[in-house]
Design an enzyme around this catalytic site. Structure first.
Site, PDB file in Angstrom:
ATOM      1  N   CYS A 126      -6.190  -8.597   4.195  1.00  0.00           N
ATOM      2  CA  CYS A 126      -5.036  -8.295   5.025  1.00  0.00           C
ATOM      3  C   CYS A 126      -5.592  -7.833   6.361  1.00  0.00           C
ATOM      4  O   CYS A 126      -6.057  -6.687   6.475  1.00  0.00           O
ATOM      5  CB  CYS A 126      -4.155  -7.209   4.409  1.00  0.00           C
ATOM      6  SG  CYS A 126      -2.756  -6.745   5.489  1.00  0.00           S
ATOM      7  N   CYS A 158      -3.381  -4.829   8.068  1.00  0.00           N
ATOM      8  CA  CYS A 158      -3.351  -3.459   7.518  1.00  0.00           C
ATOM      9  C   CYS A 158      -4.143  -3.383   6.201  1.00  0.00           C
ATOM     10  O   CYS A 158      -5.370  -3.357   6.263  1.00  0.00           O
ATOM     11  CB  CYS A 158      -1.931  -2.920   7.405  1.00  0.00           C
ATOM     12  SG  CYS A 158      -0.734  -3.965   6.566  1.00  0.00           S
ATOM     13  N   SER A 159      -3.479  -3.346   5.051  1.00  0.00           N
ATOM     14  CA  SER A 159      -4.223  -3.152   3.796  1.00  0.00           C
ATOM     15  C   SER A 159      -3.486  -3.728   2.602  1.00  0.00           C
ATOM     16  O   SER A 159      -3.701  -3.304   1.472  1.00  0.00           O
ATOM     17  CB  SER A 159      -4.459  -1.661   3.564  1.00  0.00           C
ATOM     18  OG  SER A 159      -3.213  -0.973   3.573  1.00  0.00           O
ATOM     19  N   CYS A 160      -2.600  -4.727   2.849  1.00  0.00           N
ATOM     20  CA  CYS A 160      -1.795  -5.280   1.773  1.00  0.00           C
ATOM     21  C   CYS A 160      -2.667  -5.803   0.641  1.00  0.00           C
ATOM     22  O   CYS A 160      -3.644  -6.515   0.885  1.00  0.00           O
ATOM     23  CB  CYS A 160      -0.904  -6.402   2.295  1.00  0.00           C
ATOM     24  SG  CYS A 160       0.254  -5.821   3.539  1.00  0.00           S
TER      25      CYS A 160
END
Lengths: 217, 221, 210
Positions: free
Chosen positions: C115, C118-120
């Protein structure tokens, strides 16, 4: 927004440094921060998209130096301040003023909360504009607010691989404009289309992109 | 390299907040003036050049690049150049003193030499025998290249269509010069890109951005 | 939303930090007690959340999905055609794992998930993401230099292999179905699941028979 979080394709960050057998939390406070941001009471209408957008507003050098859960603390502070659920004085002094609410999520409810089936899919009467296999151009757009079209894909040509149905549009949801669902597609971009002729001839990057991000190519 | 320095079109850095030009001092602190002087007068490793200076700045850890002030960047470059060139050790940098018994050079630029160099250095035009590939008014496309080394082709321009406005003749090529691979001069052009081409349909229909680009950054459109 | 109003908000946000401690442990403690006092959080719920991610939701979920796909060709078909439904059969759907697409590694194709924005991450089948997945080095390089990234993880792919990087830009979550290693024909589903690493389900590693 074209902020530092939009990292795809950047150089200069060094080695990845993966930790072996990394624990979920490096310090107890990380677990507390993670838990707060999941189970606390949020303002009505708060969405995961606003959560992501608020993180993107972190000062760029702090975005790069503060650790992940430290950034979640920043998000909590912003949510609480911008909604008025907490005053700046309360936050600065760490002392609450009445009234005290009684509707916080209970421990017994956390498991089902984490297995809740609500999701971003929505019904939409409008038919999808693009067909599987169709060549599409990711638009060149520079929204100052939240978007999920990374800079590295803008202006590039890819092809539709699959159609995920209609989903909440983050660009709207992050800014209090409701769901505004659009058809969402998995789009494949050849590595060479993204990075030029020095990229590997066989590699590709797939992105999930909303209809308004795309035009026919 | 696609570093954090390549900021064209980025958001999130806050307001410009300029100081009134009538009141902004040349130096916000005396160390800034000293740093400028050091940068201009110090002895660099052999073969060091302005392109290398810029590249070393681009290699600063991204968070430091964003957090440190301008002359502090120059500090970072000078320290890196000294260490990399073997002109100082880490301990010497940290202590601020030469290691006891270490050799002392006596060839540093003198005050009058520094002044002279301001007038004679910094000329990057070079004669070329090959003719320019592009003509004034010609439509060109900036190539989509993503070198991990130094380049002066910003990301926001890559793949975009523009028009050649000026031909500057041959100029030292930064992409090689920064890496001590020689000057390898190329024809340099000013290319105009419409704002809409760069930023999309919401941008101004009238305005444009002009970028100076070396010949190998471009292809015929 | 105008750039000017956005920048104005930013300045406002940053003001408060001059008055708050810089140490995150102190800030979290103060935040938790403040929220508790206001009734905006129940600390026991935080305890429960921590406990769930430390011991109940983790990569063992994903490993079970992978092992089942390896031993049961019909399940594998269902998994590849509708990942959410198939993973739902094992009751592994949930927050950040409602809409899951399983992508299969073959001798010709290797998948890698990231991702960049962000951090999905597919929490419901893999648990919490490791720090490296959320880091600037991984997020920046996975899409432009996947082979370099894999090399850093000790994985070098033959030239003919095609890499597909999946940038998780929406709520669709990606789970890599790694190749079943040779020499595991005699193993039970449970034994196979024990071989499946978290890294192989992100795509930065392969499963080995030992």
């Amino acid at each position: 927004m074209n902020s530092i979080h939009d990292l795809g394709g950047m150089h200069g960050f060094g080695a990845i440094e993966a930790e072996r057998d990394e624990p979920p939390f490096h310090e107890p406070w990380e677990g507390r921060a993670g838990g707060i941001l999941e189970v606390m009471t949020f303002p009505a209408g708060f969405t995961v998209d606003r959560f992501r957008y608020l993180r993107e507003t972190l000062r760029p050098d702090l975005y790069l130096t503060q650790t992940y859960y430290e950034q979640w603390i920043y998000i909590a502070e912003q949510v609480l301040l911008e909604s008025g659920m907490i005053s700046p004085e309360e936050l600065a002094r760490g002392k609450a003023r009445p009234p005290k609410r009684t509707d916080a999520m209970r421990a017994a409810a956390v498991w089902s909360f984490l297995h809740d089936r609500t999701h971003s899919g929505r019904d939409l009467d409008q038919k999808p504009r693009f067909a599987i296999g169709q060549r599409v151009l990711a638009r060149s757009m520079q929204p100052a607010g939240h978007t999920r079209l990374p800079r590295y894909a803008r202006g590039k040509i890819g092809s539709i691989v699959s159609h995920h149905g209609a989903h909440v549009l983050p660009d709207a949801s992050a800014h209090g404009r409701g769901d505004m669902p659009q058809h969402l597609y998995s789009v494949r971009f050849a590595a060479r289309a993204l990075w030029g002729e020095n990229a590997h001839p066989r590699d590709s990057v797939h992105l999930d992109l909303w209809e308004s991000y795309l035009e026919p190519a | 390299m696609n570093g954090v320095h390549d900021m064209g079109g980025t958001h999130g850095h806050g307001p410009i907040a300029p100081e009134d030009e009538k009141h902004e001092p040349l130096w916000h602190a005396p160390w800034e003036a000293r740093m400028l002087g050091i940068t201009r007068g110090m002895t660099y490793p052999k073969g060091f050049n302005i392109d290398r200076f810029r590249h070393i700045r681009e290699l600063m850890p991204p968070a430091l690049y964003l957090a440190r002030s301008y002359y502090d960047h120059w500090y970072a470059v000078c320290v890196a150049a000294l260490l990399n060139g073997g002109l100082a050790t880490r301990e010497e940098i940290k202590s601020g003193h030469a290691a006891p018994g270490s050799a002392r050079r006596n060839d540093a630029a003198r005050g009058d030499q520094v002044w002279q160099s301001q007038k004679t250095q910094g000329i990057f035009t070079r004669e070329l025998t090959t003719p320019p590939l592009f003509a004034i008014g010609q439509r060109v496309r900036a190539r989509n290249i993503n070198p991990t080394g130094h380049t002066r082709l910003p990301r926001y321009v890559r793949g975009k269509l523009g028009v050649v406005r000026i031909h500057h003749g041959g100029h030292v090529f930064p992409d090689t010069n920064a890496h001590m691979q020689g000057e390898a001069p190329q024809h340099l052009y000013t290319v105009a890109f419409s704002m809409r081409e760069l930023w999309g349909a919401d941008a101004s229909a009238r305005d444009e951005t002009c970028v100076d680009l070396w010949e190998s950054y471009l292809e015929p459109a | 939303m105008s750039q000017h109003s956005h920048d104005h908000d930013l300045a406002h946000h940053h003001d408060i930090h001059a008055e708050l401690p810089s140490d995150p442990a102190l800030r979290v403690k103060a935040l938790e007690s403040l929220l508790t006092e206001k009734g905006l959080v129940d600390p026991a719920a935080i305890d429960a959340w921590i406990e769930i991610y430390e011991s109940k939701i983790g990569p063992r979920n994903g490993a079970k999905v992978v092992a089942k796909a390896w031993v049961d060709p019909a399940y594998k078909q269902r998994l590849l055609s509708d990942g959410s439904k198939a993973i739902g059969e094992l009751d592994f759907l949930g927050r950040q794992g409602q809409h899951i697409v399983a992508v299969e590694n073959t001798p010709e194709v290797h998948n890698l998930v990231v991702c960049t924005l962000c951090s999905c991450y597919p929490l419901s089948v893999l648990g919490l993401p490791p720090a490296w997945y959320k880091s600037a080095p991984y997020r920046s390089r996975a899409v432009i230099d996947p082979r370099g990234v894999l090399k850093e993880f000790g994985l070098e792919l033959p030239e003919h292999v095609k890499i597909r990087v999946w940038d998780s830009t929406a709520e669709v979550r990606y789970l890599v179905l790694p190749e079943r290693p040779a020499g595991t024909e005699h193993l039970s589903e449970e034994q196979l699941a024990a071989l499946v690493t978290r890294d192989s389900m992100i795509g930065v590693g392969k499963v080995s028979a030992k």
